[in-house]
Design a protein around this motif. Structure first.
Motif, PDB file in Angstrom:
ATOM      1  N   TRP A   1     -13.973   0.892   0.770  1.00 31.80           N
ATOM      2  CA  TRP A   1     -15.099   0.500  -0.077  1.00 31.80           C
ATOM      3  C   TRP A   1     -16.287   1.411   0.184  1.00 31.80           C
ATOM      4  O   TRP A   1     -16.322   2.139   1.173  1.00 31.80           O
ATOM      5  CB  TRP A   1     -15.475  -0.962   0.112  1.00 31.80           C
TER       6      TRP A   1
ATOM      7  N   ARG B   1      -2.266   8.657  -0.147  1.00 32.51           N
ATOM      8  CA  ARG B   1      -2.629   7.896   1.052  1.00 32.51           C
ATOM      9  C   ARG B   1      -3.461   8.756   1.987  1.00 32.51           C
ATOM     10  O   ARG B   1      -4.404   8.262   2.618  1.00 32.51           O
ATOM     11  CB  ARG B   1      -1.374   7.391   1.768  1.00 32.51           C
TER      12      ARG B   1
ATOM     13  N   PHE C   1       0.835  -1.202   0.000  1.00 39.58           N
ATOM     14  CA  PHE C   1       0.000   0.000   0.000  1.00 39.58           C
ATOM     15  C   PHE C   1       0.869   1.252   0.000  1.00 39.58           C
ATOM     16  O   PHE C   1       0.657   2.183  -0.766  1.00 39.58           O
ATOM     17  CB  PHE C   1      -0.915  -0.023   1.233  1.00 39.58           C
TER      18      PHE C   1
ATOM     19  N   LYS D   1     -14.792  -5.477   5.772  1.00 40.62           N
ATOM     20  CA  LYS D   1     -13.796  -5.349   4.704  1.00 40.62           C
ATOM     21  C   LYS D   1     -12.900  -4.181   5.079  1.00 40.62           C
ATOM     22  O   LYS D   1     -13.370  -3.054   5.206  1.00 40.62           O
ATOM     23  CB  LYS D   1     -14.489  -5.094   3.363  1.00 40.62           C
ATOM     24  N   ARG D   2     -11.626  -4.438   5.272  1.00 41.74           N
ATOM     25  CA  ARG D   2     -10.724  -3.429   5.838  1.00 41.74           C
ATOM     26  C   ARG D   2      -9.958  -2.634   4.793  1.00 41.74           C
ATOM     27  O   ARG D   2      -9.112  -1.819   5.134  1.00 41.74           O
ATOM     28  CB  ARG D   2      -9.778  -4.088   6.849  1.00 41.74           C
ATOM     29  N   THR D   3     -10.222  -2.854   3.526  1.00 38.35           N
ATOM     30  CA  THR D   3      -9.730  -1.954   2.487  1.00 38.35           C
ATOM     31  C   THR D   3     -10.883  -1.026   2.091  1.00 38.35           C
ATOM     32  O   THR D   3     -12.047  -1.367   2.266  1.00 38.35           O
ATOM     33  CB  THR D   3      -9.242  -2.755   1.269  1.00 38.35           C
TER      34      THR D   3
ATOM     35  N   SER E   1     -11.855   7.196   4.023  1.00 39.92           N
ATOM     36  CA  SER E   1     -12.258   6.214   5.034  1.00 39.92           C
ATOM     37  C   SER E   1     -12.850   6.872   6.269  1.00 39.92           C
ATOM     38  O   SER E   1     -13.620   6.243   6.999  1.00 39.92           O
ATOM     39  CB  SER E   1     -11.057   5.348   5.421  1.00 39.92           C
TER      40      SER E   1
ATOM     41  N   TYR F   1     -10.739   2.196  -4.592  1.00 41.61           N
ATOM     42  CA  TYR F   1     -11.705   1.694  -3.622  1.00 41.61           C
ATOM     43  C   TYR F   1     -12.783   0.922  -4.373  1.00 41.61           C
ATOM     44  O   TYR F   1     -13.046   1.174  -5.545  1.00 41.61           O
ATOM     45  CB  TYR F   1     -12.309   2.817  -2.773  1.00 41.61           C
TER      46      TYR F   1
END
Length: 466
Positions: free
Chosen positions: A276, A31, A22, A272-274, A38, A260
């Motif tokens: 979205w 980032r 990442f 889901k930890r990425t 998020s 995303y």
């Protein structure tokens, strides 16, 4: 080394690898944008175009397919274009739209710059099929919205239909089968269609316009990549980042190249930890339809919102303005409900992350009633239809937020919290009354103050850990 230690070591190494990947893939600024995304949790989606003027009716009869009715009714381009003669949204007020979004707690706005019908809702120099050149309105709503969003501190982005364009002769499709979403009544020879010509002559020029003439673009929200190749997705991504390096791109650029991921008209089944996002409608349709009476209640909307956030996602909530440029009256209840609820409970939403579990049931054998219908990309709603009493969780630092959704009894047990969690304090957001609690073998027993039946029944306990 025993099996548990080996598995733990493997998971740690995988986490380090993913974190390193990442960090290497994105600049520090990019980032930071992903972290902002998020934290933001809630955005406004706006479907607005010529289909809004039709409002679900064609030649005196209700249409099939919502904003896709050009496809479902197989309307020739020359007939569909005539809608522009009547499209004059003098009620459009960018400042009012943005105020409504901001008051409701939304942090970003996405609007349809070009939908599947190919009509540009901005001043495109790459096409003569635009709101400036074809309507009496002669204004650029994308420009006006972008300017107001900047002034009011909301991020701004645009939707762009990538792999479908029923106005262009060179766009083949493959869903749910060959030519399944193509204009085959005006352009019947599917094999003669030249997708690279469409990408080079329309997609790239229009993206360049949108990314050059409208200030900072936070997100490009693509739809329906269809037959776009990995090379084409790569070139489009490179074009976007060459013009706006910090711009986020959703997964529908295709070929795994988004920042995303997206789910549509349904809820995630797990954490889901990425990054979205779930995009959901207020009513049945994405665009304004005068026959649409099936608007979700504020309680249902907030339940969906909480579920999404508990699993690590954002809610992109859609509204379909009328052909006059006004948000439909039925949306007011939803906007006001979000405003009132977030005013009390916003700290449990913004900037939070999923906890160790996303939730638990309060009544054995019950679960959310999600639709069993197969996905249909015009009119589909796979969100739950029953408000089941249950719990959801988010976390921030040493705080766990417990959302008690649609509960009937103010006494219940949280099985996921035990003595090992070492609680310092529990409060009910929006209330000065004490929350009684004690540990049981099965978990933590809660005795909340008597509930206010006038508010939306999604209550939040703030559990502060030592």
């Amino acid at each position: 080394m025993n099996l548990i230690m080996k598995k733990t070591r493997y998971l740690i190494l995988m986490l380090i690898y993913l974190l390193a990947s990442f960090c290497s893939a994105y600049s520090q600024e990019k980032r930071a944008e992903i972290e902002w995304f998020s934290d933001a949790k809630l955005g406004l989606f706006i479907h607005w175009g010529l289909y809004s003027q039709a409002a679900g009716e064609w030649k005196g009869k209700p249409t099939k397919g919502g904003e896709h009715f050009m496809l479902y009714e197989r309307i020739p381009i020359k007939e569909y274009e005539l809608i522009a003669n009547d499209f004059n949204p003098v009620g459009f007020d960018a400042a009012q739209w943005v105020k409504t979004a901001k008051d409701a707690g939304m942090k970003y706005v996405i609007i349809t710059a070009k939908h599947h019908d190919g009509f540009a809702m901005y001043d495109s120099q790459s096409s003569d099929y635009t709101i400036i050149k074809r309507t009496a309105f002669k204004r650029d709503p994308i420009k006006e919205l972008a300017d107001v969003c900047k002034k009011e501190g909301l991020r701004f982005g645009f939707y762009y239909s990538l792999g479908r364009d029923w106005h262009d002769p060179d766009v083949p499709t493959n869903w749910p089968q060959k030519a399944g979403r193509s204009n085959t009544w005006d352009y019947p020879d599917e094999d003669a269609k030249n997708l690279p010509a469409y990408i080079e002559c329309k997609v790239k020029p229009q993206l360049r316009e949108l990314l050059t003439n409208y200030g900072t673009i936070a997100m490009v929200w693509f739809d329906t990549p269809e037959l776009v190749t990995k090379q084409q997705s790569t070139e489009i991504r490179e074009l976007i980042l060459s013009l706006q390096p910090d711009c986020l791109i959703n997964s529908r650029i295709g070929n795994g190249l988004g920042d995303y991921s997206i789910i549509e008209q349904t809820l995630m089944a797990e954490i889901k930890r990425t990054p979205w996002e779930a995009c959901l409608t207020m009513g049945r349709n994405w665009s304004y339809n005068k026959f649409d009476t099936l608007y979700k209640s504020p309680e249902a909307t907030i339940r969906n919102f909480v579920d999404i956030v508990s699993k690590g996602g954002n809610l992109l909530l859609n509204v379909g303005p009328t052909g006059e440029g006004i948000f439909p009256p039925r949306s007011t209840e939803t906007f006001n409900g979000l405003h009132d609820w977030l005013k009390v409970n916003g700290e449990a939403i913004y900037g939070t992350r999923p906890w160790k579990v996303y939730g638990e049931n309060l009544i054995e054998g019950t679960t959310e009633d999600a639709s069993q219908l197969s996905f249909h990309d015009a009119e589909f709603d796979g969100t739950p239809k029953v408000n089941v009493p249950d719990l959801r969780f988010t976390s921030k630092g040493n705080v766990v937020y417990v959302f008690a959704r649609s509960i009937i009894d103010n006494k219940f047990v949280i099985n996921s919290i035990s003595k090992e969690d070492k609680i310092n304090k529990i409060t009910l957001l929006g209330s000065k009354k004490n929350v009684k609690w004690k540990y049981f073998e099965s978990g933590l027993q809660i005795d909340m103050p008597l509930l206010d039946t006038n508010q939306i029944p999604v209550y939040v306990l703030k559990v502060e850990l030592k």
